[in-house]
Design a protein around this motif. Structure first.
Motif, PDB file in Angstrom:
ATOM      1  N   SER A 128       1.250  -1.774  -0.050  1.00 20.84           N
ATOM      2  CA  SER A 128       0.216  -0.123  -0.164  1.00 20.84           C
ATOM      3  C   SER A 128       0.674   1.060  -0.141  1.00 20.84           C
ATOM      4  CB  SER A 128      -0.782  -0.207   1.226  1.00 20.84           C
ATOM      5  OG  SER A 128      -1.729  -1.511   1.492  1.00 20.84           O
ATOM      6  N   GLY A 129       2.297   1.522  -0.022  1.00 14.11           N
ATOM      7  CA  GLY A 129       2.892   2.826   0.233  1.00 14.11           C
ATOM      8  C   GLY A 129       3.194   2.644   2.145  1.00 14.11           C
ATOM      9  N   TYR A 130       2.787   2.535   2.130  1.00 13.33           N
ATOM     10  CA  TYR A 130       2.608   2.832   4.053  1.00 13.33           C
ATOM     11  C   TYR A 130       4.255   2.694   4.294  1.00 13.33           C
ATOM     12  CZ  TYR A 130      -2.514   3.568   3.541  1.00 13.33           C
ATOM     13  OH  TYR A 130      -3.835   3.638   2.374  1.00 13.33           O
ATOM     14  N   LEU A 131       5.067   3.426   3.924  1.00 13.82           N
ATOM     15  CA  LEU A 131       6.323   3.062   4.420  1.00 13.82           C
ATOM     16  C   LEU A 131       6.808   2.913   5.691  1.00 13.82           C
ATOM     17  CD1 LEU A 131       8.206   3.604   1.320  1.00 13.82           C
ATOM     18  CD2 LEU A 131       6.977   1.657   1.803  1.00 13.82           C
ATOM     19  N   ASP A 132       6.227   4.046   6.575  1.00 14.26           N
ATOM     20  CA  ASP A 132       6.959   4.421   7.640  1.00 14.26           C
ATOM     21  C   ASP A 132       5.924   3.575   8.604  1.00 14.26           C
ATOM     22  OD1 ASP A 132       7.840   6.934   7.719  1.00 14.26           O
ATOM     23  OD2 ASP A 132       6.549   8.126   7.913  1.00 14.26           O
ATOM     24  N   ARG A 133       4.443   3.132   8.139  1.00 15.88           N
ATOM     25  CA  ARG A 133       4.378   1.874   9.213  1.00 15.88           C
ATOM     26  C   ARG A 133       4.474   0.758   9.145  1.00 15.88           C
ATOM     27  NH1 ARG A 133       2.348  -0.021  13.020  1.00 15.88           N
ATOM     28  NH2 ARG A 133      -0.492  -2.185  12.366  1.00 15.88           N
ATOM     29  N   TYR A 134       5.252   0.418   8.037  1.00 11.91           N
ATOM     30  CA  TYR A 134       6.542  -0.840   7.448  1.00 11.91           C
ATOM     31  C   TYR A 134       7.169  -0.602   8.896  1.00 11.91           C
ATOM     32  CZ  TYR A 134       9.721  -3.853   6.222  1.00 11.91           C
ATOM     33  OH  TYR A 134      11.000  -4.363   6.153  1.00 11.91           O
ATOM     34  N   MET A 135       7.695   0.895   8.972  1.00 11.42           N
ATOM     35  CA  MET A 135       8.967   0.474   9.877  1.00 11.42           C
ATOM     36  C   MET A 135       8.190  -0.147  11.469  1.00 11.42           C
ATOM     37  SD  MET A 135      12.502   1.481  10.046  1.00 11.42           S
ATOM     38  CE  MET A 135      12.249   1.665   7.852  1.00 11.42           C
ATOM     39  N   GLU A 136       6.966   0.762  11.621  1.00 13.20           N
ATOM     40  CA  GLU A 136       6.874   0.519  13.131  1.00 13.20           C
ATOM     41  C   GLU A 136       6.604  -0.912  12.884  1.00 13.20           C
ATOM     42  OE1 GLU A 136       2.921   2.791  13.114  1.00 13.20           O
ATOM     43  OE2 GLU A 136       3.688   4.617  12.993  1.00 13.20           O
ATOM     44  N   LEU A 137       6.409  -1.793  12.170  1.00 16.80           N
ATOM     45  CA  LEU A 137       5.756  -3.224  11.973  1.00 16.80           C
ATOM     46  C   LEU A 137       7.115  -3.752  12.132  1.00 16.80           C
ATOM     47  CD1 LEU A 137       2.996  -2.838   9.638  1.00 16.80           C
ATOM     48  CD2 LEU A 137       3.186  -3.778  12.549  1.00 16.80           C
ATOM     49  N   ASP A 138       8.326  -3.452  11.405  1.00 14.23           N
ATOM     50  CA  ASP A 138       9.807  -3.902  11.542  1.00 14.23           C
ATOM     51  C   ASP A 138      10.072  -3.703  12.798  1.00 14.23           C
ATOM     52  OD1 ASP A 138      12.681  -4.195  10.855  1.00 14.23           O
ATOM     53  OD2 ASP A 138      12.926  -3.736   9.629  1.00 14.23           O
ATOM     54  N   ASN A 139       9.707  -2.712  13.467  1.00 13.38           N
ATOM     55  CA  ASN A 139      10.254  -2.705  15.176  1.00 13.38           C
ATOM     56  C   ASN A 139       9.945  -3.318  15.426  1.00 13.38           C
ATOM     57  OD1 ASN A 139      12.427  -0.678  14.501  1.00 13.38           O
ATOM     58  ND2 ASN A 139      11.310   1.042  14.695  1.00 13.38           N
ATOM     59  N   ALA A 140       8.183  -3.972  15.858  1.00 12.05           N
ATOM     60  CA  ALA A 140       7.598  -4.214  16.084  1.00 12.05           C
ATOM     61  C   ALA A 140       7.824  -6.547  16.004  1.00 12.05           C
ATOM     62  CB  ALA A 140       5.867  -4.399  15.742  1.00 12.05           C
ATOM     63  N   PHE A 141       8.141  -6.521  15.130  1.00 19.12           N
ATOM     64  CA  PHE A 141       8.244  -7.782  15.554  1.00 19.12           C
ATOM     65  C   PHE A 141       9.509  -8.483  15.735  1.00 19.12           C
ATOM     66  CE2 PHE A 141      11.649 -11.308  12.689  1.00 19.12           C
ATOM     67  CZ  PHE A 141       9.872 -12.291  11.881  1.00 19.12           C
ATOM     68  N   HIS A 142      10.089  -7.015  15.063  1.00 15.81           N
ATOM     69  CA  HIS A 142      12.080  -7.888  16.957  1.00 15.81           C
ATOM     70  C   HIS A 142      11.620  -7.610  18.273  1.00 15.81           C
ATOM     71  CE1 HIS A 142      15.180  -7.940  13.362  1.00 15.81           C
ATOM     72  NE2 HIS A 142      14.220  -6.848  12.972  1.00 15.81           N
ATOM     73  N   HIS A 143      10.301  -6.849  18.876  1.00 10.71           N
ATOM     74  CA  HIS A 143      10.046  -6.761  19.940  1.00 10.71           C
ATOM     75  C   HIS A 143       9.011  -8.299  20.061  1.00 10.71           C
ATOM     76  CE1 HIS A 143       7.816  -4.192  22.696  1.00 10.71           C
ATOM     77  NE2 HIS A 143       8.640  -5.130  23.679  1.00 10.71           N
ATOM     78  N   LEU A 144       8.413  -8.523  19.159  1.00 10.09           N
ATOM     79  CA  LEU A 144       7.839  -9.817  19.377  1.00 10.09           C
ATOM     80  C   LEU A 144       9.057 -10.890  19.689  1.00 10.09           C
ATOM     81  CD1 LEU A 144       4.731  -9.581  17.052  1.00 10.09           C
ATOM     82  CD2 LEU A 144       4.558  -9.200  19.905  1.00 10.09           C
ATOM     83  N   LEU A 145      10.023 -10.918  19.220  1.00 11.11           N
ATOM     84  CA  LEU A 145      10.804 -11.801  19.597  1.00 11.11           C
ATOM     85  C   LEU A 145      11.575 -11.898  21.088  1.00 11.11           C
ATOM     86  CD1 LEU A 145      13.645 -11.472  15.694  1.00 11.11           C
ATOM     87  CD2 LEU A 145      11.635 -13.482  16.533  1.00 11.11           C
ATOM     88  N   TYR A 146      12.020 -10.684  21.366  1.00  7.70           N
ATOM     89  CA  TYR A 146      12.007 -10.575  22.348  1.00  7.70           C
ATOM     90  C   TYR A 146      11.327 -11.237  23.646  1.00  7.70           C
ATOM     91  CZ  TYR A 146      16.498  -7.751  21.087  1.00  7.70           C
ATOM     92  OH  TYR A 146      17.583  -7.545  20.725  1.00  7.70           O
ATOM     93  N   LEU A 147       9.722 -10.827  23.056  1.00  5.61           N
ATOM     94  CA  LEU A 147       8.848 -11.034  24.111  1.00  5.61           C
ATOM     95  C   LEU A 147       8.844 -12.419  23.812  1.00  5.61           C
ATOM     96  CD1 LEU A 147       6.154  -8.152  23.437  1.00  5.61           C
ATOM     97  CD2 LEU A 147       7.834  -8.629  25.040  1.00  5.61           C
ATOM     98  N   SER A 148       8.603 -12.950  23.108  1.00  3.44           N
ATOM     99  CA  SER A 148       8.631 -14.679  23.109  1.00  3.44           C
ATOM    100  C   SER A 148       9.302 -15.216  23.747  1.00  3.44           C
ATOM    101  CB  SER A 148       8.901 -15.489  21.560  1.00  3.44           C
ATOM    102  OG  SER A 148      10.064 -15.357  20.860  1.00  3.44           O
ATOM    103  N   VAL A 149      10.200 -15.310  24.561  1.00  2.99           N
ATOM    104  CA  VAL A 149      11.146 -15.331  25.270  1.00  2.99           C
ATOM    105  C   VAL A 149      11.282 -14.671  26.922  1.00  2.99           C
ATOM    106  CG1 VAL A 149      12.651 -16.598  23.626  1.00  2.99           C
ATOM    107  CG2 VAL A 149      13.453 -14.390  24.216  1.00  2.99           C
ATOM    108  N   ASN A 150      10.197 -13.998  26.579  1.00  2.00           N
ATOM    109  CA  ASN A 150      10.456 -13.102  27.961  1.00  2.00           C
ATOM    110  C   ASN A 150      11.375 -11.933  28.132  1.00  2.00           C
ATOM    111  OD1 ASN A 150       9.047 -11.723  30.109  1.00  2.00           O
ATOM    112  ND2 ASN A 150       9.641 -13.781  31.412  1.00  2.00           N
ATOM    113  N   LYS A 151      11.874 -11.568  27.221  1.00  2.29           N
ATOM    114  CA  LYS A 151      12.688 -10.606  27.892  1.00  2.29           C
ATOM    115  C   LYS A 151      12.284  -8.682  27.244  1.00  2.29           C
ATOM    116  CE  LYS A 151      16.361 -13.924  28.904  1.00  2.29           C
ATOM    117  NZ  LYS A 151      15.171 -14.922  29.012  1.00  2.29           N
ATOM    118  N   PRO A 152      11.664  -8.502  27.840  1.00  2.00           N
ATOM    119  CA  PRO A 152      11.215  -7.408  27.726  1.00  2.00           C
ATOM    120  C   PRO A 152      12.138  -5.893  28.107  1.00  2.00           C
ATOM    121  CG  PRO A 152      10.046  -8.490  28.998  1.00  2.00           C
ATOM    122  CD  PRO A 152      10.921  -8.963  29.112  1.00  2.00           C
TER     123      PRO A 152
END
Length: 231
Positions: A128-152
């Motif tokens: 959709s060309g929402y590139l700033d939104r993609y950047m937020e989701l990129d960061n969120a993906f890595h955040h979810l990796l940390y949360l998946s192993v309980n390392k907030p």
């Protein structure tokens, strides 16, 4: 000073916390670009709070290397320091290698579902060309990796160190969608490695994921935005 987007103050925030959040977000999204002067009187008027919490927030941002304070003068947004970029990459790479190995062992179905949904949202944002939104989701993906192993807390610590790299990545968005699709594909590979419970040869892959895109873009970014960098 540039106009500022002023979000509402959260009920849980005091004035200093509110000022810090607004200024931090403006700096990290490049709404306040590197080198911009920060005039506490103007910020006080824009945020409808006194100058004291503004000054306290600026001190905290200075400690985070996002603001330079000039004696007898106004403060300014720090320029992007390439040494700080590389140090952030160093920390993030070594941390995320360990996080990924833990995720392969511990990520449960709920965590995998959140990662998969994030990947779908990434694709939609890119298409959709929402590139700033993609950047937020990129960061969120890595955040979810940390949360998946309980390392907030580990995530919180890392994000404080990678601010200069994250600003480079925000600039990279301005070069267009084709710059971002490879990162999305890498995220799929990381997800598949966790699904298959296999991280063989993932260290080199992860290093490339964290560095190749911005390093390839850097010459063009410096050419377009020379005043944003401390070289």
């Amino acid at each position: 000073m540039n106009p500022i987007t002023v979000p509402e103050k959260l009920p849980s925030e005091n004035a200093r916390q509110y000022a810090y959040r607004v200024l931090y977000d403006a700096i990290m999204t490049l709404e306040f670009p590197p080198g911009m002067l920060l005039v506490d009187a103007e910020l006080s008027q824009a945020l409808h709070i006194s100058r004291t919490p503004i000054r306290e927030a600026i001190v905290s941002l200075k400690e985070a290397k996002l603001v330079d304070v000039h004696p007898q003068k106004s403060s300014s947004v720090s320029k992007i320091d390439l040494d700080a970029v590389e140090e952030g990459v160093f920390l993030r790479f070594h941390t995320e290698c360990a996080i990924l190995r833990e995720a392969v062992k511990k990520a449960d179905g709920a965590s995998l579902a959140l990662l998969h949904k994030n990947l779908e949202d990434q694709r939609t944002a890119l298409e959709s060309g929402y590139l700033d939104r993609y950047m937020e989701l990129d960061n969120a993906f890595h955040h979810l990796l940390y949360l998946s192993v309980n390392k907030p807390w580990t995530w919180s610590t890392v994000t404080k160190i990678v601010t200069h790299q994250d600003r480079v990545r925000r600039l990279q968005v301005r070069l267009g969608t084709e710059q971002l699709w490879p990162g999305h594909q890498d995220h799929h590979a990381i997800f598949n490695a966790i699904m298959m419970r296999d991280t063989k040869n993932m260290d080199d892959f992860l290093y490339n994921h964290l560095t190749a895109g911005y390093r390839a873009a850097m010459p063009e970014l410096i050419k377009r935005y020379p005043d944003y960098f401390s070289i």
